[in-house]
Design an enzyme around this catalytic site. Structure first.
Site: not given
Ligand code: URA
Length: 433
Positions: A82, A168, A187, A161, A183
Site C-alpha cells: 500500500h 473528515r 482497509k 472508514d 483508516s
Molecule cells: N488514505 C486513507 O486511506 N486514509 C486517510 O485517512 C488518509 C489517506
C-alpha cells in the site's frame, strides 16, 4: 453509553475503552450517531491524539464494520503493498508480478479514488480489454493460478472508514496520525493479506511533508498490523520529486512495463526493487539481501515481464499493449514545455505537478468523473538535472490545447532553478518493522 460523554472524555484527554470506541464507530456507521457528533469526535482526536491501544481498537472496529476477505486458503503466501499516495506512483504494477514470480500471491481489491491520476484499477483499465470486475470465484482461481489479481473494490470493505473519511474531508480532520493510520489499516486488514508492505511517502507531493511525522505514521501502522497478526513493514520513501518520468494512466502502465523489460532504471526501478524485496522476504522468510538478489534476477531475466503479461491476459487485457506501447490510443495534443532559463532544476513542487496532470484530464476531482487515459505528463528533466533555456523539460498530453496551456503554467510554477547543483536526494529514508 452516551456519545456526548465519549466526546467529552476524549476532548479532556481521557483514554477510551474498546467498548466506547466500538459504540461510536458502530453507531456512526448505522446512522444512529449524527455527523455533527462524529465531527466533534474526530476533531477531539486531532487535538488530543490517541494511545496505541485506542488506535488499535479504532482500526479493529472500522475493519469489522463491513466485509472481510478470507485469503486463509493461501496460508502465509499472500502479500499486499500500500502506498500513502504520490505523483507518478505506479509501483503496484511492477511489484505485483515480481512478488508472484517469487512465491507471493498478490490478491488485491483496489478503489478508484481521486487524485492526480486514476488509481491502480484505472491505470490497468487503460489496457484494451482489461476487466477489473472479477467474481469471487475467479478472484480466488486467478490468485492461485497466476499469483496476481487486482480487482475493483466489489466487497463492502470498511464502510465505517468510507463514511468517516468523507466527513473528515470536509471538517479539516484528515491530518491526524491516529485517524490516518486507522483508516489505512482498517482497509488493509479487511483485505485479508498475511503480509503488508507500506510505502509511506514523504515530501512535497505526499500527505506527510516531513520525515518525523511520516515515521510516526509508519510506526503506528506497523504496530497495528503486527498486533493483529499480520507481518507488516513500512518504507519511508522520497516524494519531493515525482516517481519515474510518467504521470498519467496509460503513460504509467507503459513506464511500469518498461521497468520489467529492463528499459527503465533510476528512482522508479530502485523503489520497486526495495518494495518487492521486502514483500518477497516477508513471504519466504528470507533475508533482505537474498530477496533483493532474486528480485533483480526475475526482472533481468524477463520472467517478471512475462508474469505481468500473463496477469493482464488473465483479466482479459490485450497483453500486446505491453510489448508494443504504440498500440495505446494517443492524446490529441502533445505540448512541449521548454525551460525558461539556464541552470539546474533545484526543486519540483510535486503536488503542483500532480495538479498540472489533473488539469490535463488524467485524474478525477470527484467520484464518478471521467478519466482521459491518454492524458498526463512525460517529464524529461527532474531535480538535479542541468538544462539550458529552450530545452524541452516535459511533454504534456491532453485532448485540448487550452488545457495544455493552463497545465503548463502550473507545471512551470512548480519548478525552481539554481546556478549550483543541488545535493542529491535520498530515495529511501528508512525501513520500519
Ligand atoms: N488514505 C486513507 O486511506 N486514509 C486517510 O485517512 C488518509 C489517506
Amino acid at each position: 453509553m452516551r456519545t456526548l460523554d465519549i466526546i467529552h472524555k476524549k476532548k479532556n484527554g481521557g483514554e477510551l475503552s474498546a467498548e466506547e470506541i466500538k459504540f461510536i464507530v458502530d453507531g456512526f456507521t448505522k446512522g444512529e450517531i449524527p455527523d455533527y457528533q462524529m465531527s466533534a469526535f474526530a476533531m477531539a482526536v486531532c487535538f488530543v491524539g490517541m494511545t496505541e491501544t485506542e488506535v488499535s481498537c479504532l482500526t479493529d472496529a472500522m475493519m469489522r464494520s463491513g466485509d472481510t476477505l478470507d485469503l486463509s486458503a493461501f496460508g502465509d503466501r499472500t502479500v499486499d503493498k500500500h502506498s500513502t499516495g504520490g505523483v507518478g506512483d505506479k509501483t503496484s504494477l511492477v511489484v505485483a508480478p515480481v512478488a508472484a514470480c517469487l512465491g507471493g500471491i498478490v490478491a488485491k481489491m483496489s478503489g478508484r479514488g481521486l487524485g492526480h491520476t486514476g488509481g491502480t484499477v484505472d491505470k490497468l483499465e487503460s489496457i484494451k480489454g482489461f476487466d477489473t470486475t472479477v467474481s469471487p470465484e475467479r478472484f480466488t482461481e486467478q490468485a492461485e493460478k497466476v499469483g496476481v489479481v487486482i480487482a475493483g473494490q466489489s466487497a463492502n470493505l470498511a464502510p465505517a472508514d468510507k463514511k468517516l473519511y468523507a466527513l473528515r474531508d470536509v471538517t479539516s480532520t484528515i491530518d491526524s496520525i491516529p485517524l490516518i493510520a486507522s483508516s489505512i489499516m482498517s482497509k488493509k486488514l479487511a483485505a485479508g493479506s498475511h503480509s503488508i508492505v507500506l510505502d509511506v511517502k514523504v515530501g512535497s507531493g505526499a500527505f506527510m511533508k516531513d520525515i518525523e511525522s511520516a515515521e510516526k505514521l509508519a510506526r503506528t501502522m506497523v504496530s497495528i498490523g503486527n498486533s493483529c497478526g499480520r507481518k507488516t513493514r513500512a518504507l519511508l520513501t522520497n516524494m519531493d520529486v515525482p516517481l519515474g518520468h510518467a504521470v498519467g494512466n496509460s503513460l504509467e502502465v507503459i513506464e511500469a512495463a518498461g521497468v520489467l523489460k529492463g528499459e527503465v532504471k533510476g528512482d522508479l526501478y530502485e523503489i520497486c526493487v526495495a518494495l518487492a524485496s521486502n514483500m518477497v522476504s516477508m513471504v519466504n522468510g528470507t533475508g533482505i539481501a537474498d530477496a533483493e538478489r532474486d528480485v533483480r534476477r526475475v526482472i533481468d531475466s524477463g520472467e517478471a515481464f512475462e508474469k505481468m503479461k500473463e496477469w493482464v491476459a488473465a483479466q482479459g487485457g490485450d497483453s500486446r499493449y505491453l510489448d508494443d506501447p504504440s498500440l495505446f490510443p494517443k492524446a490529441k495534443v502533445a505540448h512541449e514545455v521548454v525551460s525558461p532559463s539556464d541552470g539546474y532544476i533545484a526543486g519540483m513542487d510535486t503536488e503542483k505537478i500532480g495538479d498540472s496532470s489533473s488539469i490535463l484530464g488524467a485524474g478525477r476531482l470527484k467520484a464518478g468523473d471521467p478519466i482521459d487515459y491518454s492524458a498526463g505528463i512525460v517529464i524529461a528533466a527532474k531535480t538535479g538535472e542541468r538544462v539550458s533555456r529552450g530545452d524541452v523539460i516535459a511533454t504534456l498530453f491532453t485532448s485540448d490545447a487550452e488545457l495544455a496551456k493552463r497545465a503548463e503554467e502550473v507545471y512551470l510554477d512548480a519548478l525552481t532553478f539554481s546556478d549550483t547543483e543541488p545535493a542529491p536526494e535520498k530515495l529511501i529514508y528508512k525501513v520500519i518493522q
